[in-house]
Write a protein that holds these residues in place. Structure first.
Motif, PDB file in Angstrom:
ATOM      1  N   TRP A  19       0.816  -1.216   0.000  1.00 58.60           N
ATOM      2  CA  TRP A  19       0.000   0.000   0.000  1.00 58.60           C
ATOM      3  C   TRP A  19       0.851   1.269   0.000  1.00 58.60           C
ATOM      4  O   TRP A  19       0.321   2.384   0.038  1.00 58.60           O
ATOM      5  CB  TRP A  19      -0.949  -0.006   1.194  1.00 58.60           C
ATOM      6  N   ASP A  86       0.968  -8.622  -6.636  1.00 59.84           N
ATOM      7  CA  ASP A  86      -0.060  -7.581  -6.649  1.00 59.84           C
ATOM      8  C   ASP A  86       0.076  -6.696  -7.882  1.00 59.84           C
ATOM      9  O   ASP A  86      -0.930  -6.285  -8.479  1.00 59.84           O
ATOM     10  CB  ASP A  86       0.042  -6.733  -5.383  1.00 59.84           C
ATOM     11  N   LEU A 133      -2.797  -9.258   0.160  1.00 58.62           N
ATOM     12  CA  LEU A 133      -3.869  -8.296   0.422  1.00 58.62           C
ATOM     13  C   LEU A 133      -3.461  -6.895  -0.024  1.00 58.62           C
ATOM     14  O   LEU A 133      -3.505  -5.937   0.753  1.00 58.62           O
ATOM     15  CB  LEU A 133      -4.232  -8.320   1.909  1.00 58.62           C
ATOM     16  N   PRO A 135      -3.579  -3.610  -3.030  1.00 57.00           N
ATOM     17  CA  PRO A 135      -4.639  -2.842  -3.683  1.00 57.00           C
ATOM     18  C   PRO A 135      -5.104  -3.441  -5.003  1.00 57.00           C
ATOM     19  O   PRO A 135      -6.302  -3.408  -5.314  1.00 57.00           O
ATOM     20  CB  PRO A 135      -3.998  -1.461  -3.889  1.00 57.00           C
ATOM     21  N   THR A 138      -7.075  -6.743  -4.337  1.00 58.44           N
ATOM     22  CA  THR A 138      -8.378  -6.404  -3.763  1.00 58.44           C
ATOM     23  C   THR A 138      -9.312  -5.839  -4.823  1.00 58.44           C
ATOM     24  O   THR A 138     -10.495  -6.206  -4.907  1.00 58.44           O
ATOM     25  CB  THR A 138      -8.201  -5.395  -2.618  1.00 58.44           C
ATOM     26  N   TYR A 141     -10.486  -8.659  -7.194  1.00 60.37           N
ATOM     27  CA  TYR A 141     -11.520  -9.487  -6.557  1.00 60.37           C
ATOM     28  C   TYR A 141     -12.863  -8.766  -6.564  1.00 60.37           C
ATOM     29  O   TYR A 141     -13.907  -9.352  -6.872  1.00 60.37           O
ATOM     30  CB  TYR A 141     -11.069  -9.826  -5.140  1.00 60.37           C
ATOM     31  N   GLU A 142     -12.844  -7.498  -6.233  1.00 59.80           N
ATOM     32  CA  GLU A 142     -14.080  -6.702  -6.249  1.00 59.80           C
ATOM     33  C   GLU A 142     -14.694  -6.677  -7.640  1.00 59.80           C
ATOM     34  O   GLU A 142     -15.904  -6.910  -7.809  1.00 59.80           O
ATOM     35  CB  GLU A 142     -13.767  -5.271  -5.782  1.00 59.80           C
TER      36      GLU A 142
END
Length: 251
Positions: A19, A86, A133, A135, A138, A141-142
Motif C-alpha cells: 500500500w 499484486d 492483500l 490494492p 483487492t 476481486y471486487e
C-alpha cells in the motif's frame, strides 16, 4: 520446478510495501531507486529467466546497483514477491461494462486471467492460498465479484463460482505453458513430434482391443494436429463451467 509461497514475509512490512505507506526516498547521490522500479526489474527477471532465477542480487544486477541498496526499499525476497504478485494482477483489463450478461462477463474475466498467466508463467509457480492483500488484488476481486452480483447467487456461491472459474483457468494455463516449454526443450512442435512417432504408433495400435480409444484419439489428433490443444481445452471447459453456473442460477 521451483514453488514459492505468497504471504511468507513479515505481514506489517509486506502491507506497508503493498500500500506504499512507508516508502523511503532515494538517497542523494545514489541511482534513482524506488519500490516500483525494483518491482518492475524483479518481474522482468522472472518473466525472462524464470522464478528460480529471482533473487535480490539478480534484481540488483539488472538495475546496476549494489544488492544492499535494495534493502533500503524492500525488506527481502518474500515481501518483494508479494508486491510482484499484486503488481501483475493489476494488469487485467476491467471495462466498466461488458455487454451480453453475466456469462460474457465471466468469459472476459477468465480470458484476462488466462492471458495474464501466459504473459507471466512464473505466476503458476506461486502458491497463493494465503492471498496477497494488496490494492490490485483487492480491486481485482471486487471487479470479478461484481460480474456475478445480483444474478441470484448467495455471497458464498458467488465466491465459490469465482474460485471455480479462476482455478480452472490456472490449471488450463499450466497445460498451455507445459506445451510451450516442451516445444522449447525438444525443439519440436506437437505436430512434428506426433509425425515422427506416427509410424511406430501405427505398428502397435490395436483397433480390436482398444476400438474407442483408437477412434476418439484419431479424431482428436486430426482436429487438433496434436494430442492436446490447450486453447480448445480452455474454451471448451470454460463453456461447460458457465453451463453449470447457469444451472445453479436457475435452481
Amino acid at each position: 520446478m521451483t514453488t514459492e509461497y505468497s504471504g511468507k514475509g513479515d505481514p506489517a512490512r509486506s502491507l506497508a510495501l503493498l500500500w506504499r505507506t512507508s516508502e523511503k526516498p532515494s538517497r542523494k547521490g545514489k541511482p534513482e531507486l524506488n519500490v516500483d522500479r525494483i518491482v518492475r526489474a524483479a518481474i522482468a527477471v522472472a518473466d525472462e529467466e524464470g522464478l528460480q532465477a529471482l533473487s535480490m542480487r539478480r534484481v540488483a544486477e539488472r538495475l546496476g546497483v549494489g544488492t544492499m541498496s535494495l534493502y533500503t526499499y524492500v525488506p527481502g525476497k518474500p515481501e518483494l514477491l508479494d508486491v510482484m504478485l499484486d503488481t501483475v494482477y493489476g494488469e487485467t483489463d476491467r471495462p466498466a461494462d461488458v455487454t451480453g450478461g453475466w456469462r460474457d462477463r465471466l468469459r472476459h474475466i477468465a480470458r484476462e486471467n488466462w492471458a495474464l498467466y501466459l504473459r507471466h508463467p512464473w505466476l503458476l509457480q506461486v502458491a497463493s492460498n494465503r492471498p496477497v492483500l494488496g490494492p490490485n488484488v483487492t480491486a481485482k476481486y471486487e471487479y470479478e465479484l461484481r460480474a456475478i452480483d445480483g444474478i441470484g447467487l448467495t455471497d458464498i456461491e458467488m465466491d465459490s463460482v469465482l474460485t471455480l472459474v479462476t482455478d480452472f483457468v490456472h490449471g488450463s494455463a499450466r497445460g498451455a505453458v507445459d506445451v510451450a516449454r516442451a516445444e522449447q526443450a525438444t525443439g519440436l512442435s506437437d505436430e512434428q513430434w506426433w509425425a515422427a512417432h506416427a509410424p511406430f504408433l501405427a505398428r502397435i495400435a490395436d483397433t480390436t482391443r482398444y476400438p474407442v480409444a483408437t477412434r476418439v484419439g484419431q479424431a482428436a489428433g486430426e482436429a487438433h494436429q496434436s494430442a492436446y490443444d490447450p486453447d480448445h481445452a480452455f474454451e471448451f471447459g470454460l463453456e461447460r463451467i458457465l453451463d453449470g453456473v447457469e444451472a445453479l442460477v436457475r435452481d
